[in-house]
Design a protein around this motif. Structure first.
Motif, PDB file in Angstrom:
ATOM      1  N   ALA A   1       0.852  -1.185   0.000  1.00 41.19           N
ATOM      2  CA  ALA A   1       0.000   0.000   0.000  1.00 41.19           C
ATOM      3  C   ALA A   1       0.886   1.232   0.000  1.00 41.19           C
ATOM      4  O   ALA A   1       2.001   1.207   0.523  1.00 41.19           O
ATOM      5  N   ILE A   2       0.374   2.278  -0.602  1.00 34.76           N
ATOM      6  CA  ILE A   2       1.072   3.568  -0.641  1.00 34.76           C
ATOM      7  C   ILE A   2       0.276   4.554   0.195  1.00 34.76           C
ATOM      8  O   ILE A   2      -0.945   4.657   0.048  1.00 34.76           O
ATOM      9  N   ILE A   3       0.973   5.273   1.036  1.00 36.48           N
ATOM     10  CA  ILE A   3       0.345   6.322   1.835  1.00 36.48           C
ATOM     11  C   ILE A   3       0.752   7.650   1.224  1.00 36.48           C
ATOM     12  O   ILE A   3       1.939   7.978   1.142  1.00 36.48           O
ATOM     13  N   ARG A   4      -0.233   8.387   0.777  1.00 31.40           N
ATOM     14  CA  ARG A   4       0.045   9.707   0.198  1.00 31.40           C
ATOM     15  C   ARG A   4       0.495  10.669   1.291  1.00 31.40           C
ATOM     16  O   ARG A   4       0.050  10.585   2.428  1.00 31.40           O
ATOM     17  N   SER A   5       1.345  11.599   0.914  1.00 29.67           N
ATOM     18  CA  SER A   5       1.812  12.582   1.882  1.00 29.67           C
ATOM     19  C   SER A   5       0.738  13.624   2.198  1.00 29.67           C
ATOM     20  O   SER A   5       0.798  14.282   3.227  1.00 29.67           O
ATOM     21  N   SER A   6      -0.239  13.755   1.305  1.00 31.20           N
ATOM     22  CA  SER A   6      -1.377  14.645   1.567  1.00 31.20           C
ATOM     23  C   SER A   6      -2.537  14.234   0.666  1.00 31.20           C
ATOM     24  O   SER A   6      -2.352  13.535  -0.324  1.00 31.20           O
ATOM     25  N   GLU A   7      -3.703  14.683   1.029  1.00 27.36           N
ATOM     26  CA  GLU A   7      -4.898  14.349   0.253  1.00 27.36           C
ATOM     27  C   GLU A   7      -4.885  15.067  -1.088  1.00 27.36           C
ATOM     28  O   GLU A   7      -4.492  16.221  -1.188  1.00 27.36           O
ATOM     29  N   LYS A   8      -5.305  14.345  -2.119  1.00 28.42           N
ATOM     30  CA  LYS A   8      -5.406  14.952  -3.451  1.00 28.42           C
ATOM     31  C   LYS A   8      -6.658  15.832  -3.505  1.00 28.42           C
ATOM     32  O   LYS A   8      -7.612  15.609  -2.788  1.00 28.42           O
ATOM     33  N   GLY A   9      -6.654  16.785  -4.399  1.00 29.59           N
ATOM     34  CA  GLY A   9      -7.808  17.649  -4.595  1.00 29.59           C
ATOM     35  C   GLY A   9      -8.757  17.136  -5.662  1.00 29.59           C
ATOM     36  O   GLY A   9      -9.729  17.798  -5.997  1.00 29.59           O
ATOM     37  N   HIS A  10      -8.483  15.946  -6.199  1.00 30.89           N
ATOM     38  CA  HIS A  10      -9.312  15.406  -7.272  1.00 30.89           C
ATOM     39  C   HIS A  10      -9.384  13.883  -7.151  1.00 30.89           C
ATOM     40  O   HIS A  10      -8.721  13.286  -6.308  1.00 30.89           O
ATOM     41  N   GLY A  11     -10.173  13.259  -7.974  1.00 34.40           N
ATOM     42  CA  GLY A  11     -10.286  11.801  -7.981  1.00 34.40           C
ATOM     43  C   GLY A  11     -10.888  11.266  -6.699  1.00 34.40           C
ATOM     44  O   GLY A  11     -11.746  11.878  -6.094  1.00 34.40           O
ATOM     45  N   LYS A  12     -10.401  10.127  -6.268  1.00 33.36           N
ATOM     46  CA  LYS A  12     -10.950   9.458  -5.086  1.00 33.36           C
ATOM     47  C   LYS A  12     -10.514  10.111  -3.779  1.00 33.36           C
ATOM     48  O   LYS A  12     -11.134   9.897  -2.750  1.00 33.36           O
ATOM     49  N   LYS A  13      -9.440  10.850  -3.794  1.00 33.64           N
ATOM     50  CA  LYS A  13      -8.949  11.593  -2.636  1.00 33.64           C
ATOM     51  C   LYS A  13      -8.485  10.710  -1.477  1.00 33.64           C
ATOM     52  O   LYS A  13      -8.270  11.192  -0.376  1.00 33.64           O
ATOM     53  N   ASP A  14      -8.338   9.422  -1.694  1.00 34.88           N
ATOM     54  CA  ASP A  14      -7.899   8.532  -0.626  1.00 34.88           C
ATOM     55  C   ASP A  14      -6.446   8.796  -0.249  1.00 34.88           C
ATOM     56  O   ASP A  14      -5.607   9.049  -1.109  1.00 34.88           O
ATOM     57  N   LEU A  15      -6.156   8.703   1.052  1.00 37.16           N
ATOM     58  CA  LEU A  15      -4.780   8.845   1.509  1.00 37.16           C
ATOM     59  C   LEU A  15      -4.011   7.531   1.376  1.00 37.16           C
ATOM     60  O   LEU A  15      -2.788   7.532   1.353  1.00 37.16           O
ATOM     61  N   VAL A  16      -4.745   6.408   1.306  1.00 35.49           N
ATOM     62  CA  VAL A  16      -4.099   5.101   1.168  1.00 35.49           C
ATOM     63  C   VAL A  16      -4.490   4.500  -0.170  1.00 35.49           C
ATOM     64  O   VAL A  16      -5.675   4.403  -0.505  1.00 35.49           O
ATOM     65  N   ILE A  17      -3.494   4.081  -0.922  1.00 35.94           N
ATOM     66  CA  ILE A  17      -3.716   3.360  -2.171  1.00 35.94           C
ATOM     67  C   ILE A  17      -3.413   1.900  -1.861  1.00 35.94           C
ATOM     68  O   ILE A  17      -2.290   1.553  -1.494  1.00 35.94           O
ATOM     69  N   GLY A  18      -4.418   1.052  -1.974  1.00 39.65           N
ATOM     70  CA  GLY A  18      -4.275  -0.357  -1.646  1.00 39.65           C
ATOM     71  C   GLY A  18      -5.243  -0.730  -0.540  1.00 39.65           C
ATOM     72  O   GLY A  18      -5.771   0.126   0.171  1.00 39.65           O
ATOM     73  N   SER A  19      -5.458  -2.031  -0.383  1.00 44.58           N
ATOM     74  CA  SER A  19      -6.419  -2.537   0.590  1.00 44.58           C
ATOM     75  C   SER A  19      -5.731  -2.859   1.915  1.00 44.58           C
ATOM     76  O   SER A  19      -4.849  -3.722   1.973  1.00 44.58           O
ATOM     77  N   VAL A  20      -6.127  -2.153   2.978  1.00 43.17           N
ATOM     78  CA  VAL A  20      -5.515  -2.368   4.285  1.00 43.17           C
ATOM     79  C   VAL A  20      -6.528  -2.673   5.394  1.00 43.17           C
ATOM     80  O   VAL A  20      -6.138  -3.134   6.468  1.00 43.17           O
ATOM     81  N   ARG A  21      -7.803  -2.435   5.147  1.00 38.87           N
ATOM     82  CA  ARG A  21      -8.829  -2.608   6.195  1.00 38.87           C
ATOM     83  C   ARG A  21      -8.796  -4.023   6.762  1.00 38.87           C
ATOM     84  O   ARG A  21      -8.843  -5.001   6.048  1.00 38.87           O
ATOM     85  N   GLY A  22      -8.663  -4.104   8.111  1.00 40.87           N
ATOM     86  CA  GLY A  22      -8.674  -5.380   8.812  1.00 40.87           C
ATOM     87  C   GLY A  22      -7.401  -6.195   8.663  1.00 40.87           C
ATOM     88  O   GLY A  22      -7.341  -7.333   9.127  1.00 40.87           O
ATOM     89  N   LYS A  23      -6.382  -5.626   8.040  1.00 41.71           N
ATOM     90  CA  LYS A  23      -5.145  -6.376   7.774  1.00 41.71           C
ATOM     91  C   LYS A  23      -4.012  -5.925   8.687  1.00 41.71           C
ATOM     92  O   LYS A  23      -3.980  -4.791   9.154  1.00 41.71           O
ATOM     93  N   ASN A  24      -3.080  -6.844   8.918  1.00 41.69           N
ATOM     94  CA  ASN A  24      -1.866  -6.568   9.678  1.00 41.69           C
ATOM     95  C   ASN A  24      -0.884  -5.893   8.728  1.00 41.69           C
ATOM     96  O   ASN A  24      -0.334  -6.540   7.842  1.00 41.69           O
ATOM     97  N   VAL A  25      -0.683  -4.592   8.918  1.00 40.76           N
ATOM     98  CA  VAL A  25       0.138  -3.809   7.992  1.00 40.76           C
ATOM     99  C   VAL A  25       1.454  -3.420   8.665  1.00 40.76           C
ATOM    100  O   VAL A  25       1.470  -2.909   9.776  1.00 40.76           O
TER     101      VAL A  25
END
Length: 174
Positions: free
Chosen positions: A84-108
């Protein structure tokens, strides 16, 4: 053929430079640790991936942009596990997610290039936790030994250095 250690590779690829520098934390330093540039070499990336995969369990490896991303990709490829990639800041367009990749419920497991005060690592952990990940460990390629461990521990986060700056400075092969 003898394989170089991670510390030897950091020295070989000039990951430490001496001069007058201002760090991301705002602190002044007489040396700069440049793992980002050193990590452009495949053997250094492979050494990091090997060390992480031999010693740590995780479902997903994550890195904060920019320095942690190539490290996370290398570990992901070696482990055959997602990253997963963690953005350094929120984008102003698109999905605006700070995390790219699936992390919910996972040991990261978060990987960083360098830690000083631990601010970037703590940011990454907080973003991962907000996204529903179980995140309480940070692997750092080089720990500058300037408080990151203590600061992260206050937030229930363990820091795991692959190399400490005191070890790197001892070699003095620069």
């Amino acid at each position: 053929m003898v394989t170089a250690t991670l510390q030897e590779l950091l020295v070989r690829y000039r990951a430490i430079e001496f001069g007058d520098y201002t760090l991301a934390s705002g602190a002044k330093s007489s040396y700069y640790i440049d793992v980002k540039s050193a990590a452009t070499h495949p053997d250094l990336l492979a050494a990091v991936a090997k060390k992480v995969n031999e010693a740590y369990e995780f479902d997903v490896i994550a890195g904060v942009a920019v320095g942690g991303v190539p490290l996370a990709v290398a570990v992901s490829l070696a482990a055959e596990k997602p990253y997963a990639i963690i953005r350094s800041s929120e984008k102003g367009h698109g999905k605006k997610d700070l995390v790219i990749g699936s992390v919910r419920g996972k040991n990261v497991l978060l990987i960083e290039d360098v830690t000083t005060s631990g601010g970037s690592a703590l940011y990454g952990i907080e973003v991962l936790r907000a996204a529903g990940a179980r995140a309480d460990r940070v692997i750092t390629v080089v720990d500058r030994e300037q408080g990151a461990g203590q600061n992260l521990l206050k937030h229930g986060v363990e820091i795991i250095p692959l190399v400490r700056i005191s070890e790197l400075l001892k070699s003095r092969d620069f």
